[in-house]
Design an enzyme around this catalytic site. Sequence first.
Site, PDB file in Angstrom:
ATOM      1  N   ASP A 331     -15.041  -9.649  10.041  1.00 23.65           N
ATOM      2  CA  ASP A 331     -16.190  -8.790   9.802  1.00 23.65           C
ATOM      3  C   ASP A 331     -16.588  -8.138  11.106  1.00 23.65           C
ATOM      4  OD1 ASP A 331     -17.050  -8.971   6.929  1.00 23.65           O
ATOM      5  OD2 ASP A 331     -16.835 -11.083   7.422  1.00 23.65           O
ATOM      6  N   THR A 332     -16.839  -6.856  11.023  1.00 21.43           N
ATOM      7  CA  THR A 332     -16.923  -5.983  12.181  1.00 21.43           C
ATOM      8  C   THR A 332     -17.966  -4.934  11.862  1.00 21.43           C
ATOM      9  OG1 THR A 332     -14.575  -6.422  12.568  1.00 21.43           O
ATOM     10  CG2 THR A 332     -15.449  -4.473  13.625  1.00 21.43           C
TER      11      THR A 332
END
Length: 522
Positions: A331-332
């Site tokens: 997750d970014t």
Amino acid sequence: MGRHGAVATNHPVATQAGLDILRAGGTAVDASIAISLTLGVVEPAMSGLGGDGFFQLHRVNGAPLCVNATGAAPLAATPEAYAGGIPVAGPRSASTPGLLAGLALLHAGHATLPWARLVAPAIEAARDGFAVTHHYRHFAADCLAKLRASQGSAARFLADGATPPLGAVLTQPELAESLAEIARDGAEGFYRGRLARRLAAGIAAAGGVVAEADLAACAAEAQPPIAVPFQGFEVRQTPPNSTGFTFLQMLRILDRFDLAALGRDSAALIHLMVEAKKRAFLDRERWGADPRGLVIPLDRLLGAAHAAETAALIDPERAASLPVRGGEGGDTTYFCVVDAVGNAVSAIQSINSAFGSGVTAGDTGILLNNRMAYWHLEPGHPNRLRPGMRVRHTMNAPMVFRDGRLWGVFGTPGADNQVQVNLQVMLAMAVFGLDPQQAVEAPRWTSSQPGQAANYPHEADAVLTLEAGLAGAVPGLETRGHAVRVVPPLEGPCSVEVIRVLGNGVRMAGSDPRRDGWAAAY
């Protein structure tokens, strides 16, 4: 839409911070620094001071530039030390954070406003708090166990050990103090000063391996972008250890076909894109690494001959089984900015998985990444763990030009899905004429291959996932041999942010409804 500037980020508070900087006379770089730091506060599951990033700059009066803000594996992180496997959470999953080094490099060479002015919005957000959204609650609920395992994380990101209610205000006073130190002392204090000592002590107390020496050795790197032509466009990307070259390879392969004739949502086009992706991911596995430890033949990989050879291997009527040696996960956050002059930044930053390692370091308020999980342990693998080297990153930050002028800036979080969804957004706008908001709301697909997954132990299935809007293509895809899974509308991965620059100078921005993003222009 607006004629002066545009910002698209994954959180409204960060977008507002960027707009405020632009309206105050700041450049795209100034706004990006403020956005980056603010996102690390209001979207703590995705990025922050404990993580990494890549930035691509378009400068109207300067050469194109990429900034690699990714940290190296700690000196104590040897394959022998991780012989039992690499954890995907906890203190030993954390690697040296490089993000702030990149922001400092950006500021030193390309900003116009004072550093403290650009840190101020993040301090305010940490001190005064932000309101919990549905998406925050989703990520927190998924990460309850690892957040509860760290006293500092549980205190700030949960409510009495549970997922905070919608609209609850989360404050981070310890992080606000660390940001105030950074505003005063700059990145030097974070890597080699008083804050560095506190950070290293907090990591050591938790059982992590990032030491003062690792922080002191961390440095960002300025690099030229890599680029390919595609249907009259020039598409630029962040170079390795980013795997942006995989996105460019897919474009080069697909440029050999009449894409418009296949139809935007047809089984034939989806099949073709998926098969191009599979083959590009084989090259990613072979060549995705730190170029300081491996000579990567980018000229060949991005060349016309290799694209033609690869395209010839695609059977238009049959899906290939192409496991890699090595998914989902990761997750970014992505954002983009275009200022009044026409300078632009394409930026992506991450602590890897949602809430990273789950560990907040001591009294710093800094949540650590779990980027160690991206390393491989097999002897001979190009991405095998090596202390002092940078791991292969799925993060990439594209830009698109036409006739020498900036045409579009876009990108997305989403680990292995990033380049796949970037591909679909590029085709939606460049081939099929969708505007940015149409492109990000369009139903999407993602493909996985055995051995593909970014996080250790790098396993994955062999499934093609479609959002419900593409369900009409399922029979044609199954006939071709794809194992298909359909998910509800807007339930696919990633969160794309886009800015298009029209011929008349209007900046047209779009934001993905799959998370909390907000696009704005003035």
